[in-house]
Design a protein around this motif. Structure first.
Motif, mmCIF file in Angstrom:
data_model
loop_
_atom_site.group_PDB
_atom_site.id
_atom_site.type_symbol
_atom_site.label_atom_id
_atom_site.label_comp_id
_atom_site.label_asym_id
_atom_site.label_seq_id
_atom_site.Cartn_x
_atom_site.Cartn_y
_atom_site.Cartn_z
ATOM 1 N N THR A 34 21.180 50.375 -20.343
ATOM 2 C CA THR A 34 19.945 49.647 -19.559
ATOM 3 C C THR A 34 20.473 48.439 -18.857
ATOM 4 O O THR A 34 21.409 47.987 -19.281
ATOM 5 N N VAL B 46 24.196 56.560 -30.839
ATOM 6 C CA VAL B 46 23.965 56.870 -29.568
ATOM 7 C C VAL B 46 23.117 55.933 -28.821
ATOM 8 O O VAL B 46 21.912 55.543 -29.456
ATOM 9 N N ILE B 47 23.547 55.695 -27.819
ATOM 10 C CA ILE B 47 22.649 54.267 -27.313
ATOM 11 C C ILE B 47 22.767 54.572 -25.647
ATOM 12 O O ILE B 47 23.886 55.045 -24.943
ATOM 13 N N SER B 48 21.765 54.679 -24.834
ATOM 14 C CA SER B 48 21.684 54.816 -23.571
ATOM 15 C C SER B 48 21.572 53.552 -22.746
ATOM 16 O O SER B 48 20.816 52.681 -23.003
ATOM 17 N N ASN C 250 23.627 58.981 -35.917
ATOM 18 C CA ASN C 250 24.373 60.312 -36.664
ATOM 19 C C ASN C 250 25.111 60.094 -37.969
ATOM 20 O O ASN C 250 26.090 59.158 -37.657
ATOM 21 N N GLY D 35 20.822 48.459 -24.328
ATOM 22 C CA GLY D 35 20.502 50.060 -24.097
ATOM 23 C C GLY D 35 19.513 50.263 -24.925
ATOM 24 O O GLY D 35 18.790 49.596 -25.660
ATOM 25 N N ILE D 36 19.068 51.621 -25.108
ATOM 26 C CA ILE D 36 18.088 52.205 -25.619
ATOM 27 C C ILE D 36 18.664 52.937 -26.916
ATOM 28 O O ILE D 36 19.444 53.802 -26.765
ATOM 29 N N LEU D 37 18.360 52.882 -28.197
ATOM 30 C CA LEU D 37 18.693 53.426 -29.214
ATOM 31 C C LEU D 37 17.881 54.976 -29.256
ATOM 32 O O LEU D 37 16.868 54.952 -29.628
ATOM 33 N N LYS D 38 19.046 55.797 -29.161
ATOM 34 C CA LYS D 38 18.559 57.008 -29.111
ATOM 35 C C LYS D 38 18.545 58.024 -30.443
ATOM 36 O O LYS D 38 17.429 58.589 -30.925
ATOM 37 N N GLU D 39 19.762 57.834 -31.004
ATOM 38 C CA GLU D 39 19.788 58.367 -32.464
ATOM 39 C C GLU D 39 20.911 57.871 -33.154
ATOM 40 O O GLU D 39 21.805 57.070 -32.692
ATOM 41 N N ASP E 238 14.035 50.801 -30.706
ATOM 42 C CA ASP E 238 14.259 51.213 -29.488
ATOM 43 C C ASP E 238 15.362 50.554 -28.641
ATOM 44 O O ASP E 238 16.371 51.159 -28.315
ATOM 45 N N GLU E 239 14.865 49.274 -28.204
ATOM 46 C CA GLU E 239 15.744 48.629 -27.102
ATOM 47 C C GLU E 239 16.610 47.781 -27.823
ATOM 48 O O GLU E 239 16.318 46.980 -28.724
#
Length: 679
Positions: free
Chosen positions: A113, A109-111, A44, A38-42, A79-80
């Motif tokens: 992929t 938070v991971i999007s 928290n 996934g892509i690392l978004k943030e 990022d990835e």
């Protein structure tokens, strides 16, 4: 280990990273991704106390990359995310329990992929390295064959225990960052730590704990933790101890697929092979491993028509290359399994078949290089056959299994016996300077003392004593006047990893060369005298890695093993009563250390064969180990690493197949798999 060091360890006087502490010291704990890919978004964070710090990729003082051979790996992901457990941040604080509690409160938070495609899709983007050995025409060879045999095998690589644990302690003393740790590659560790912290290499000082045997599959794993510790120390200006954790384990496999053509006499007319290797999320070290895997898979037997293909592929699991022995022993697994299969199917004794089909002087080897000297394997096989009574035991076990249906009473157990042969070379086959570099600098001081800058870690403490003895003899100075410096904080010098017995063979040779030159100059020139000698990489005429043509090893070592197995009928419990192992590795510099090393590798090989069962002390077999020596006493020393790993697993699986009556094609093997019908 010397008596003094042994005494110090028992007395608790040896300092390991886990034992070191100071008043201002803080602990560091890595924050790892729990999902992938996934892509690392943030990230928290909860409200952090003033004494707790958190660092992300953007906080790294220098470069956030670790450039290993073939591919770069991020120190902290920005990022990835490619695999579960990849580091995305670093928590620091005085209380480790508090750090663990805070880490549980952090939200990553991971999007999602897509995953890497499976190797069957042959996606070039997910193939970091591939090699091919091609000789003659396999189509023509298969047409000439009287019969065609096919075999598929699987070798599951177990997680090798890390000894010592990858603990790291770093403190700053003036402008120098002092690391306490263990490493097989001090030059690369210093270079990448300095690069990550944005400092000079001379500012990194390393203190190595006197550790035991480590394996090449962990050759780089102390580098990321050390780099993070140096970065945290640089930012906080406090001593930092990085908390080591056990990572999630993944199943790692090598798959072999062979097609062989044989004539009426059982000789190979053609050999085709396709091998796939899971390299993990990053392809670092793939080129060297795939090259050695391809070479090992081609085998040691005569065959005019050959086509061997090896490909590595990426997956969303942690990077784990290089393998122990860097792939040569693992490549030999498939061809030795096939050799036994061919011998049995063609009605030959496997030992006799091997002796008749081994390449000899005047033949072309698998990479089209003319063999200059007949390998000693045939004599070693004959010697082991006689010592183990292999021919009789193999025939008896096979006859009993063949006639088991007409036996009036079912035996309480069956026996089996297997054989395998292999080779090993200490040279790297790639021309990457990170791997092949090796140099020694020696300075004879005005006072008569000799300082030897090594920049490597010896395979055993006994090697340091041997080096001192050799230097003392060559220069006629006392051993207490010789200072062997393992840590070499030079801005420009660089040495490859201490593996494949290179740190014994190559550095012994370089030390001898330095002493020879100093001895010639000492009465002609004024003191001090400094001499530096470097390892010369072989030319493309000797070995062409891209085309896989030439002589891959200048001085290979040879190994042959016979494994005897007992199998209980009711429970399918496997016992290994005896192993015979013959090794030809030239002159032995330290025979006791050599035997200890081989015994440790035998245990590792058994772990690969039976997983956790082999760890039990009661299961360790009676080991008959013999070192074969040439009549010439001037034979240079050769490598030991990989000879047990390249011979015991295939010999074991042959023995279990014979004892169980089941065609087993993969490792590991245990009672449960045999009760369910085998692999």
């Amino acid at each position: 280990m010397s008596e003094d060091k042994f005494r110090n360890r028992l007395a608790g006087q040896v300092r390991f990273p886990e034992d070191i502490s100071s008043k201002k010291m803080v602990y560091a704990l890595q924050l790892r991704a729990q999902k992938a890919p996934g892509i690392l978004k943030e990230i928290n964070l909860p409200r952090l106390p003033s004494h707790i710090n958190f660092f992300k990729a953007e906080d790294i003082p220098g470069k956030n990359i670790l450039p290993y051979p073939d591919e770069e790996i991020p120190l902290l992901v920005e990022d990835e995310i490619l695999y579960k457990g990849q580091a995305v941040g670093l928590l620091t604080g005085p209380d480790p329990d508090e750090l663990f509690k805070i880490r549980q409160q952090i939200e990553i938070v991971i999007s999602p992929t897509p995953k890497f495609p499976p190797y069957q899709m042959r996606d070039r983007r997910a193939c970091p390295a591939e090699k091919r050995i091609q000789k003659g025409s396999t189509l023509r060879g298969l047409e000439k064959a009287d019969s065609i045999l096919q075999g598929s095998f699987t070798l599951t690589i177990p997680e090798v225990p890390v000894y010592p644990r990858q603990g790291v302690y770093c403190s700053k003393e003036g402008g120098t960052y002092v690391l306490h740790l263990h490493s097989q590659w001090p030059s690369l560790l210093r270079k990448l730590c300095a690069q990550a912290a944005g400092i000079s290499r001379k500012q990194v000082e390393m203190h190595f704990n006197p550790a035991g045997r480590t394996w090449d599959s962990h050759i780089w794993q102390s580098i990321p933790t050390a780099a993070l510790a140096v970065c945290a120390t640089s930012i906080l200006r406090q001593p930092v101890k990085l908390i080591s954790e056990n990572e999630e384990r993944y199943k790692k496999e090598i798959r072999y697929s062979y097609t062989a053509g044989i004539d009426s006499g059982g000789r190979l007319t053609a050999l085709e092979a396709e091998i796939h290797l899971n390299a993990g999320a990053y392809g670092c070290f793939s080129s060297e491993v795939v090259t050695r895997l391809c070479l090992g898979a081609a085998g040691l037997y005569q065959c005019r028509h050959m086509d061997i293909k090896v490909k590595s592929f990426k997956s969303n699991t942690p990077p784990w290359l290089p393998l122990s022995t860097w792939g040569l022993a693992q490549g030999a697994f498939g061809i030795e399994m096939l050799a036994n299969y061919i011998a049995v199917e063609s009605g030959h004794d496997p030992a006799i078949w091997r002796c008749q089909n081994l390449s000899s002087k005047g033949n072309l080897n698998t990479t089209m290089g003319k063999i200059r000297q007949t390998p000693p394997l045939a004599d070693m096989i004959k010697s082991l056959t006689e010592a183990s009574d292999y021919t009789r035991k193999h025939a008896v076990s096979r006859q009993i299994r063949t006639n088991k249906t007409i036996l009036e009473i079912t035996p309480s157990g069956f026996t089996g016996i297997g054989m395998a042969a292999s080779r090993q070379g200490y040279e790297f086959l790639s021309r990457d300077k990170l791997l092949t570099a090796a140099s020694v600098s020696a300075t004879l001081q005005i006072e008569g003392n000799l300082d030897v800058q090594l920049g490597t870690v010896p395979a055993s403490p006994g090697i340091l004593a041997i080096w001192k003895k050799n230097i003392s003899s060559a220069l006629s100075i006392e051993e207490d006047q010789i200072n062997l410096i393992q840590d070499r904080p030079d801005e420009h010098s660089f040495n490859g990893p201490a593996c494949l017995s290179r740190n014994v063979i190559v550095f012994t040779r370089l030390i001898d060369q330095c002493c020879s030159i100093i001895q010639k100059k000492r009465f002609r020139e004024g003191l001090p005298i400094t001499e530096t000698r470097s390892y010369r990489r072989r030319t493309a005429n000797e070995w062409n890695e891209k085309e896989m043509i030439g002589h891959p090893f200048s001085n290979p070592s040879w190994g042959c093993a016979v494994v005897e197995v007992s199998l209980y009928t009711a429970t399918k419990e496997i016992m290994i009563p005896r192993i015979w192992l013959s090794i030809h590795c030239g002159t032995l510099l330290d025979p006791p250390a050599a035997r200890s090393f081989v015994e440790a590798e035998v245990r590792l090989a058994l772990t690969q064969c039976m997983e956790k069962q082999a760890i039990k002390p009661s299961l360790f077999p009676e080991l008959h180990l013999q070192f074969e020596e040439d009549s010439k006493k001037t034979t240079p020393p050769g490598g030991l690493e990989g000879l047990a790993l390249g011979t015991i697993p295939p010999a074991f699986i042959q023995a279990v197949s014979q004892a169980s009556g089941i065609s087993i094609t993969g490792l590991p093997v245990n009672s449960a798999s045999l009760l369910s019908g085998g692999l």
